[in-house]
Design a protein around this motif. Structure first.
Motif, short mmCIF file in Angstrom:
data_model
loop_
_atom_site.label_atom_id
_atom_site.label_comp_id
_atom_site.label_asym_id
_atom_site.label_seq_id
_atom_site.Cartn_x
_atom_site.Cartn_y
_atom_site.Cartn_z
N UNK A 1 0.83 -1.21 0.00
CA UNK A 1 0.00 0.00 0.00
C UNK A 1 0.86 1.26 0.00
N UNK A 2 1.93 1.25 0.78
CA UNK A 2 2.82 2.41 0.79
C UNK A 2 3.45 2.62 -0.59
N UNK A 3 3.81 1.53 -1.25
CA UNK A 3 4.36 1.62 -2.59
C UNK A 3 3.33 2.19 -3.56
N UNK A 4 2.09 1.72 -3.45
CA UNK A 4 1.02 2.23 -4.32
C UNK A 4 0.80 3.73 -4.12
N UNK A 5 1.07 4.23 -2.93
CA UNK A 5 0.89 5.65 -2.62
C UNK A 5 2.10 6.50 -3.01
#
Length: 68
Positions: free
Chosen positions: A25-29
């Motif tokens: 999720x952090x990567x997606x953000x």
């Protein structure tokens, strides 16, 4: 995570399984994520969501299995 770059050094096993979704999720953000994993491990497959860097270990997968 405020700077947008994260270095993740998870423990082998369930610790990583619970962290993986957060890291993705952090990567997606938009965060740049590098995950450092041992060459021999359980459930620590690679993905396109983050960069994986492996480090050598002396333990074989059989020895890891036997220790648990």
């Amino acid at each position: 995570s405020d700077g947008g770059k994260l270095l993740v050094v998870p423990m082998v096993g369930s610790h990583w399984l619970s962290m993986k979704e957060v890291v993705e999720k952090l990567s997606e953000r938009g965060h740049e994520v590098v995950v450092v994993v041992p060459e021999v491990s359980w459930h620590m497959e690679t993905t396109q969501a983050y960069k994986v860097v492996t480090h050598p270990v002396r333990q074989t997968l059989e020895e890891l299995d036997n220790s648990f």
